[in-house]
Design an enzyme around this catalytic site. Sequence first.
Site, PDB file in Angstrom:
ATOM      1  N   GLN A  32       0.803  -1.219   0.000  1.00 20.77           N
ATOM      2  CA  GLN A  32       0.000   0.000   0.000  1.00 20.77           C
ATOM      3  C   GLN A  32       0.842   1.278   0.000  1.00 20.77           C
ATOM      4  O   GLN A  32       0.301   2.356  -0.208  1.00 20.77           O
ATOM      5  CB  GLN A  32      -0.924   0.016   1.225  1.00 20.77           C
ATOM      6  CG  GLN A  32      -1.999  -1.064   1.216  1.00 20.77           C
ATOM      7  CD  GLN A  32      -2.792  -1.073   2.507  1.00 20.77           C
ATOM      8  OE1 GLN A  32      -2.299  -1.454   3.559  1.00 20.77           O
ATOM      9  NE2 GLN A  32      -4.042  -0.632   2.435  1.00 20.77           N
TER      10      GLN A  32
ATOM     11  N   TYR B 191       7.881  -9.684   5.332  1.00 21.42           N
ATOM     12  CA  TYR B 191       6.905  -8.677   4.928  1.00 21.42           C
ATOM     13  C   TYR B 191       7.117  -8.326   3.455  1.00 21.42           C
ATOM     14  O   TYR B 191       8.180  -7.845   3.051  1.00 21.42           O
ATOM     15  CB  TYR B 191       7.017  -7.408   5.766  1.00 21.42           C
ATOM     16  CG  TYR B 191       6.673  -7.563   7.234  1.00 21.42           C
ATOM     17  CD1 TYR B 191       6.039  -8.706   7.733  1.00 21.42           C
ATOM     18  CD2 TYR B 191       6.973  -6.554   8.148  1.00 21.42           C
ATOM     19  CE1 TYR B 191       5.734  -8.833   9.068  1.00 21.42           C
ATOM     20  CE2 TYR B 191       6.663  -6.670   9.493  1.00 21.42           C
ATOM     21  CZ  TYR B 191       6.047  -7.817   9.950  1.00 21.42           C
ATOM     22  OH  TYR B 191       5.747  -7.948  11.294  1.00 21.42           O
TER      23      TYR B 191
ATOM     24  N   SER C  11       8.969 -13.682  18.834  1.00 21.82           N
ATOM     25  CA  SER C  11       7.641 -13.171  18.490  1.00 21.82           C
ATOM     26  C   SER C  11       6.657 -14.324  18.441  1.00 21.82           C
ATOM     27  O   SER C  11       6.852 -15.289  17.693  1.00 21.82           O
ATOM     28  CB  SER C  11       7.666 -12.453  17.136  1.00 21.82           C
ATOM     29  OG  SER C  11       6.367 -11.949  16.809  1.00 21.82           O
TER      30      SER C  11
ATOM     31  N   TRP D 130       1.983  -5.860  18.831  1.00 15.64           N
ATOM     32  CA  TRP D 130       1.484  -5.519  17.499  1.00 15.64           C
ATOM     33  C   TRP D 130      -0.034  -5.679  17.432  1.00 15.64           C
ATOM     34  O   TRP D 130      -0.644  -6.286  18.289  1.00 15.64           O
ATOM     35  CB  TRP D 130       2.162  -6.378  16.425  1.00 15.64           C
ATOM     36  CG  TRP D 130       1.949  -7.870  16.516  1.00 15.64           C
ATOM     37  CD1 TRP D 130       2.626  -8.743  17.318  1.00 15.64           C
ATOM     38  CD2 TRP D 130       1.021  -8.670  15.769  1.00 15.64           C
ATOM     39  NE1 TRP D 130       2.171 -10.037  17.131  1.00 15.64           N
ATOM     40  CE2 TRP D 130       1.190 -10.018  16.171  1.00 15.64           C
ATOM     41  CE3 TRP D 130       0.071  -8.372  14.793  1.00 15.64           C
ATOM     42  CZ2 TRP D 130       0.438 -11.066  15.640  1.00 15.64           C
ATOM     43  CZ3 TRP D 130      -0.686  -9.421  14.261  1.00 15.64           C
ATOM     44  CH2 TRP D 130      -0.481 -10.741  14.681  1.00 15.64           C
TER      45      TRP D 130
ATOM     46  N   ALA E 274      -6.495  -4.505  16.281  1.00 14.88           N
ATOM     47  CA  ALA E 274      -7.029  -5.792  15.810  1.00 14.88           C
ATOM     48  C   ALA E 274      -7.197  -5.780  14.291  1.00 14.88           C
ATOM     49  O   ALA E 274      -8.260  -6.075  13.753  1.00 14.88           O
ATOM     50  CB  ALA E 274      -8.358  -6.117  16.499  1.00 14.88           C
TER      51      ALA E 274
ATOM     52  N   ASN F 288      -2.996   8.322  14.950  1.00 16.78           N
ATOM     53  CA  ASN F 288      -2.524   7.314  15.906  1.00 16.78           C
ATOM     54  C   ASN F 288      -1.582   7.909  16.950  1.00 16.78           C
ATOM     55  O   ASN F 288      -1.639   7.548  18.131  1.00 16.78           O
ATOM     56  CB  ASN F 288      -1.820   6.177  15.170  1.00 16.78           C
ATOM     57  CG  ASN F 288      -2.775   5.323  14.345  1.00 16.78           C
ATOM     58  OD1 ASN F 288      -3.984   5.355  14.557  1.00 16.78           O
ATOM     59  ND2 ASN F 288      -2.232   4.565  13.413  1.00 16.78           N
TER      60      ASN F 288
END
Length: 323
Positions: free
Chosen positions: A27, A54, A154, A209, A213, A296
Amino acid sequence: MQFRRLGRAGLKVSELSFGSWVTFHNQADVKAAVEMMAAAWDHGVNFFDNAEVYAKGESERIMGAALKKLKWPREKVVVSTKFYWGLNDGPNERNTLNRKYLLQAMDGSLKRLNLDFVDLAYCHRPDPNTPIEETVWAMSDMVTRGQALYWGTSEWSADEIRAAWLIADKHHLHKPVVEQPQYNLFHRKRVEKEYARLYEDCGIGLTTWSPLASGLLSGKYRKGIPKGSRGALENTKWLADQLIDKPKNAATDKLEKVAKELGCTLSQLAIAWCAKNPNVSTVITGASKLAQVKENMKAVDVIAKLTPEVIAKIEEITAPLAG
């Protein structure tokens, strides 16, 4: 923006940080990445999160190009990456944490990021087919070589994290200092219950992270999946069912009323709630647009407004739906 220690480690990270999952390459191009990272930086963010997997390595390339353009002093910025899934098929190139993969994967990530080292290197998932001892030695060697300054995990279980920590302690190796779990109002048990003993026993810090949600807690999915949203992307269609979950979307309506009472947005409330947890070192935020970054970041002003009375209201709405 306040800065918090990464567990018992000396490294300090901004209480809100910026991550590239889903957005970079899918994006956001380099230009957009530069704009969003710069906006986060201007609000006090010093930690930028990435991972080898990623966008199949393209996210690291975009962040590396953005960092080159931004020309920030290296001592002021904290950069991470993560390893497990790999970029190629092959017995030692995918879904593994064996020594061969880890050390070669780090070389590839550093090239894509245009960095001599990363500050944090994570084992992106546990590997049941590689002895934890082998993984711990490899990650510790990364730190010894100066390719990473700290390492962590993680989405490992508490037992796996403790086992890794004890192996490192026994052999006087560099210990894992951080875990990166999902944490939000609807996904809480691992952080609040399973890991409870790790914070004191092992000094583990958290870089959490998905505070929204995957966008559900922004309220944007209450009427379905809008075009251009994360839920509409081809590579994240697996998220669709949970994003349109009716009980949880109904809960966001109630949460929005709480947010309005505090003079903030639903997203800011959800992010601030995560940051309110004293065991959370930083909350990783994501965005596909500059405006989202700016919104944010204002969540830092909401943290102090989360009084016990407000927290009780939030619990009443979300606790029955939390996993």
